[in-house]
Design an enzyme around this catalytic site. Structure first.
Site, PDB file in Angstrom:
ATOM      1  N   GLU A   1       0.846  -1.197   0.000  1.00 21.52           N
ATOM      2  CA  GLU A   1       0.000   0.000   0.000  1.00 21.52           C
ATOM      3  C   GLU A   1       0.880   1.245   0.000  1.00 21.52           C
ATOM      4  O   GLU A   1       2.004   1.224   0.527  1.00 21.52           O
ATOM      5  CB  GLU A   1      -0.885  -0.022   1.268  1.00 21.52           C
ATOM      6  CG  GLU A   1      -1.754   1.220   1.424  1.00 21.52           C
ATOM      7  CD  GLU A   1      -2.756   1.125   2.582  1.00 21.52           C
ATOM      8  OE1 GLU A   1      -2.743   0.116   3.308  1.00 21.52           O
ATOM      9  OE2 GLU A   1      -3.536   2.077   2.745  1.00 21.52           O
TER      10      GLU A   1
ATOM     11  N   ASN B   1      -6.476   1.689   3.065  1.00 22.98           N
ATOM     12  CA  ASN B   1      -7.200   2.935   3.298  1.00 22.98           C
ATOM     13  C   ASN B   1      -6.800   4.013   2.298  1.00 22.98           C
ATOM     14  O   ASN B   1      -7.596   4.899   1.959  1.00 22.98           O
ATOM     15  CB  ASN B   1      -6.954   3.430   4.723  1.00 22.98           C
ATOM     16  CG  ASN B   1      -7.504   2.460   5.757  1.00 22.98           C
ATOM     17  OD1 ASN B   1      -8.331   1.604   5.441  1.00 22.98           O
ATOM     18  ND2 ASN B   1      -7.035   2.571   6.998  1.00 22.98           N
TER      19      ASN B   1
ATOM     20  N   ASN C   1     -12.155  -0.765  -0.565  1.00 23.95           N
ATOM     21  CA  ASN C   1     -11.459  -1.284   0.609  1.00 23.95           C
ATOM     22  C   ASN C   1     -12.208  -0.895   1.882  1.00 23.95           C
ATOM     23  O   ASN C   1     -12.504   0.293   2.086  1.00 23.95           O
ATOM     24  CB  ASN C   1     -10.041  -0.701   0.681  1.00 23.95           C
ATOM     25  CG  ASN C   1      -9.301  -1.127   1.934  1.00 23.95           C
ATOM     26  OD1 ASN C   1      -8.912  -2.283   2.069  1.00 23.95           O
ATOM     27  ND2 ASN C   1      -9.115  -0.202   2.872  1.00 23.95           N
ATOM     28  N   GLU C   2     -12.525  -1.847   2.705  1.00 22.83           N
ATOM     29  CA  GLU C   2     -13.102  -1.622   4.047  1.00 22.83           C
ATOM     30  C   GLU C   2     -14.131  -0.489   4.060  1.00 22.83           C
ATOM     31  O   GLU C   2     -14.057   0.432   4.875  1.00 22.83           O
ATOM     32  CB  GLU C   2     -11.986  -1.347   5.064  1.00 22.83           C
ATOM     33  CG  GLU C   2     -11.051  -2.524   5.221  1.00 22.83           C
ATOM     34  CD  GLU C   2     -10.087  -2.392   6.390  1.00 22.83           C
ATOM     35  OE1 GLU C   2     -10.021  -1.323   7.014  1.00 22.83           O
ATOM     36  OE2 GLU C   2      -9.409  -3.391   6.694  1.00 22.83           O
TER      37      GLU C   2
ATOM     38  N   TYR D   1      -6.541  -8.563  11.860  1.00 26.28           N
ATOM     39  CA  TYR D   1      -5.197  -8.511  12.442  1.00 26.28           C
ATOM     40  C   TYR D   1      -5.281  -9.041  13.866  1.00 26.28           C
ATOM     41  O   TYR D   1      -6.318  -8.937  14.514  1.00 26.28           O
ATOM     42  CB  TYR D   1      -4.670  -7.070  12.434  1.00 26.28           C
ATOM     43  CG  TYR D   1      -4.470  -6.532  11.024  1.00 26.28           C
ATOM     44  CD1 TYR D   1      -3.287  -6.766  10.339  1.00 26.28           C
ATOM     45  CD2 TYR D   1      -5.481  -5.816  10.369  1.00 26.28           C
ATOM     46  CE1 TYR D   1      -3.106  -6.295   9.035  1.00 26.28           C
ATOM     47  CE2 TYR D   1      -5.307  -5.340   9.083  1.00 26.28           C
ATOM     48  CZ  TYR D   1      -4.115  -5.576   8.421  1.00 26.28           C
ATOM     49  OH  TYR D   1      -3.933  -5.120   7.147  1.00 26.28           O
TER      50      TYR D   1
ATOM     51  N   GLU E   1      -6.346  -9.237   3.817  1.00 27.63           N
ATOM     52  CA  GLU E   1      -5.467  -8.579   4.795  1.00 27.63           C
ATOM     53  C   GLU E   1      -5.451  -9.441   6.044  1.00 27.63           C
ATOM     54  O   GLU E   1      -6.495  -9.602   6.697  1.00 27.63           O
ATOM     55  CB  GLU E   1      -5.959  -7.167   5.148  1.00 27.63           C
ATOM     56  CG  GLU E   1      -5.701  -6.156   4.054  1.00 27.63           C
ATOM     57  CD  GLU E   1      -5.980  -4.724   4.492  1.00 27.63           C
ATOM     58  OE1 GLU E   1      -5.783  -4.393   5.676  1.00 27.63           O
ATOM     59  OE2 GLU E   1      -6.409  -3.931   3.619  1.00 27.63           O
TER      60      GLU E   1
ATOM     61  N   GLN F   1       1.533  -6.385   5.584  1.00 24.03           N
ATOM     62  CA  GLN F   1       1.861  -6.042   4.220  1.00 24.03           C
ATOM     63  C   GLN F   1       3.208  -6.677   3.849  1.00 24.03           C
ATOM     64  O   GLN F   1       3.659  -7.559   4.581  1.00 24.03           O
ATOM     65  CB  GLN F   1       1.891  -4.529   4.087  1.00 24.03           C
ATOM     66  CG  GLN F   1       0.520  -3.904   4.401  1.00 24.03           C
ATOM     67  CD  GLN F   1       0.366  -2.480   3.905  1.00 24.03           C
ATOM     68  OE1 GLN F   1       1.209  -1.915   3.237  1.00 24.03           O
ATOM     69  NE2 GLN F   1      -0.764  -1.852   4.257  1.00 24.03           N
TER      70      GLN F   1
HETATM   71  O1  AHR Z   1      -2.788  -2.726   6.275  1.00 20.61           O
HETATM   72  C1  AHR Z   1      -2.976  -1.526   6.949  1.00 20.61           C
HETATM   73  C2  AHR Z   1      -4.416  -1.040   6.913  1.00 20.61           C
HETATM   74  O2  AHR Z   1      -5.228  -1.938   7.611  1.00 20.61           O
HETATM   75  C3  AHR Z   1      -5.060  -0.950   5.557  1.00 20.61           C
HETATM   76  O3  AHR Z   1      -4.805   0.248   4.933  1.00 20.61           O
HETATM   77  C4  AHR Z   1      -6.526  -1.088   5.867  1.00 20.61           C
HETATM   78  O4  AHR Z   1      -7.245  -1.662   4.820  1.00 20.61           O
HETATM   79  C5  AHR Z   1      -6.559  -1.905   7.142  1.00 20.61           C
HETATM   80  O5  AHR Z   1      -7.371  -1.374   8.097  1.00 20.61           O
END
Ligand code: AHR
Length: 537
Positions: free
Chosen positions: A53, A98, A198-199, A270, A317, A371
């Site tokens: 990103e 994001n 995205n999200e 995450y 992700e 990432q």
């Molecule tokens: O990977 C970091 C961020 O985590 C990304 O930009 C977003 O999609 C997620 O919340």
């Protein structure tokens, strides 16, 4: 003589039983069994994908740093390219994240000196646009990976999305394709997989939408994008995490509108190291639950719509993310943000997350480690200096090398550990994969503090010998840094012992293991059905 040999065997067996009994008394005793008639699914190559990103130093000073002593003619760091190749990635998702929701892809093409310098509102940084779509495509080629693109459905429109598809994939003569050719893309890039935003459920996302509004916008974008290229595979936004207030209702609403338009529902999650180790060790159990819930929502919608299609999951992700999100960027260019430094403990839990993906590979057909470089990443770089592997690099590379072919369902008999947040969970996380050449690979993350005796029953594969044991163990808080880049890395473990028909190994506390077995060539059989009716292989 025959008789006495027989008696000898009996005595030997007794010795074994006595030693197993002693080991059981000493620590944990764990049994793992699997059977070649219990396949989960073929493992999709796309399970080993990642994500780059425009965020912090992921792109700038990460994969792209003109002026670095090891940069090539395009400004790509060749030291980073070599480390990336070691991960044997299938795809890399780009450009966000994001960042995507405020990004105009036109800012990132054409002569660099003419590209605008803009504020990135998502990460509060300054974006120079020196790296854009064409640079990414070139980099992918050099890295030996496929691009996975995302279109902006925050500030961007459905038409912008279709025009990006035209720019990338169209073969005919249009102003946009002429522009691509001028920018170095003589041939269409033929990007197959595309994320629809995205999200978009996250409140803070630029252009955030409610579930129905997002679904309507994504439906229109999908329609126009497919008008340009009907071969695309599309991923719609699922919930941004299981903590999102609209989870899992968002997913149901979105799927009810988009079921026939997309191939994948996106999952993001995450995990982080808590003060309580067991909460952290239970991460893969949460991942299991999340995947199973999402598969359930997809199947609910499928039934409701009377559709024949099975929706697949793109876990695009996932990672461990310990470092707090700070507001320190303050409009800097490529600031140091989200540069997590991973411990051995993180690597062991990280491996268990890969186990979860493998154990659900009948539904999870794509997964992106988020990432790739510098930002919560397996590779970290110094500006003008070195690039090194974090602890998590190693499990990823090992799975990507060996967890290929077909995944098999493990049956695990193990003591329970207890997590305040997540309840009881097994003291070991397991995945099993058989490569095309017959090699059977077992992946273990052990979470018990004490010694565990692990017994493996692999008889049905004709597992003849263990020829490799790779282990990561020791002081759990060690990490790799630029001064000691090889502080944590996999080592050669003791080969596992064959006891009668079973194999046994000892795990010294919290640790990660890959066990590799030769097998007798398996005979061809009929179709294998899961439960009653679903053909698996
Ligand atoms: O990977 C970091 C961020 O985590 C990304 O930009 C977003 O999609 C997620 O919340």
């Amino acid at each position: 003589t025959d008789r006495s040999r027989g008696l000898g065997d009996v005595y030997k067996r007794q010795d074994i039983d006595i030693s197993i009994k002693k080991e059981k008394e000493k620590g944990m005793y764990i049994q793992i069994l699997t059977d070649k008639n219990m396949p989960i699914s073929e493992i999709s190559d796309a399970l080993y994908s990642s994500f780059a990103e425009h965020l912090g130093r992921s792109i700038y000073e990460g994969i792209y740093e003109p002026g670095h002593p090891l940069a090539d003619e395009d400004g790509f760091r060749t030291d980073v390219l070599e480390l990336v190749k070691g991960l044997k990635l299938s795809m890399v998702r780009y450009p966000g994240g994001n960042f995507l929701s405020g990004y105009n892809w036109r800012d990132g093409i054409g002569p660099k000196e003419k590209r605008p310098i803009k504020l990135d509102l998502a990460w509060k940084t300054t974006e120079t646009n020196r790296f854009g779509t064409d640079e990414f495509m070139k980099w992918c080629k050099k890295a030996g990976v496929e691009p996975m693109m995302a279109v902006n459905l925050g500030s961007g429109s459905a038409m912008d999305a279709a025009e990006l598809v035209e720019y990338c994939n169209h073969d005919g003569e249009t102003s946009l394709t002429a522009e691509r050719k001028r920018n170095g893309g003589a041939q269409p890039y033929r990007v197959k997989m595309w994320c629809l935003g995205n999200e978009m459920d996250a409140d803070g996302q630029i252009g955030h939408l409610g579930a129905q509004a997002y679904a309507d916008k994504a439906k229109e974008a999908a329609k126009l994008m497919r008008y340009v290229d009907e071969s695309l595979e599309l991923v719609c936004c699922g919930s941004c995490s299981t903590d999102a207030p609209t989870y899992p209702e968002w997913d149901r609403i979105v799927l009810e509108t988009l079921y026939d338009r997309v191939e994948y529902l996106s999952l993001h999650q995450y995990f982080w190291a808590d003060n309580n180790d067991n909460d952290f060790y239970a991460s893969s159990v949460c991942m299991d639950r999340y995947i199973e819930t999402m598969a359930g929502v997809c199947d609910y919608v499928r039934t409701k719509l009377r559709s024949k299609k099975q929706m697949m999951l793109s876990f695009d992700e996932w990672n461990i993310w310990n470092i707090p999100q700070s507001g320190e960027a303050k409009w800097g260019i490529a600031p140091h943000i989200l540069e997590d430094s991973y411990t051995l403990k993180d690597a062991i839990v990280f491996a268990s997350l890969l186990n979860s993906l493998l154990c659900h590979c009948d539904r999870v057909k794509c997964a992106c480690l988020a990432q790739l470089v510098n930002v919560i990443a397996p590779i970290i770089t110094q500006k003008g200096g070195a690039a090194i592997r974090q602890t998590t690099y190693y499990p990823f590379a090992l799975y990507s090398a060996y967890a290929r072919g077909i995944a098999y369902r493990p049956i695990v008999i193990a003591p329970k550990l207890s997590s305040e947040k997540h309840g009881e969970f097994p003291a070991i996380s397991v995945a099993i994969a058989q490569q095309a050449d017959g090699t059977l690979n077992v992946f273990l993350s052990c979470f018990a503090d004490e010694t565990s005796e692990v017994e493996l029953e692999l008889r049905s594969f004709g597992a003849t010998s263990c020829f490799e044991h790779i282990v990561m163990q020791g002081e759990l808080m060690r990490r790799n840094c630029f001064e000691t880049p090889d502080c944590v890395k996999p080592e050669e473990g003791e080969l596992v012992r064959k006891r009668g028909e079973k194999f046994t190994m000892t795990a010294e506390g919290v640790s990660f293991h890959v066990l590799r077995f030769h097998t007798e060539k398996s005979k061809e059989g009929g179709t294998i059905y899961d439960g009653h009716s679903k053909p698996v292989l």
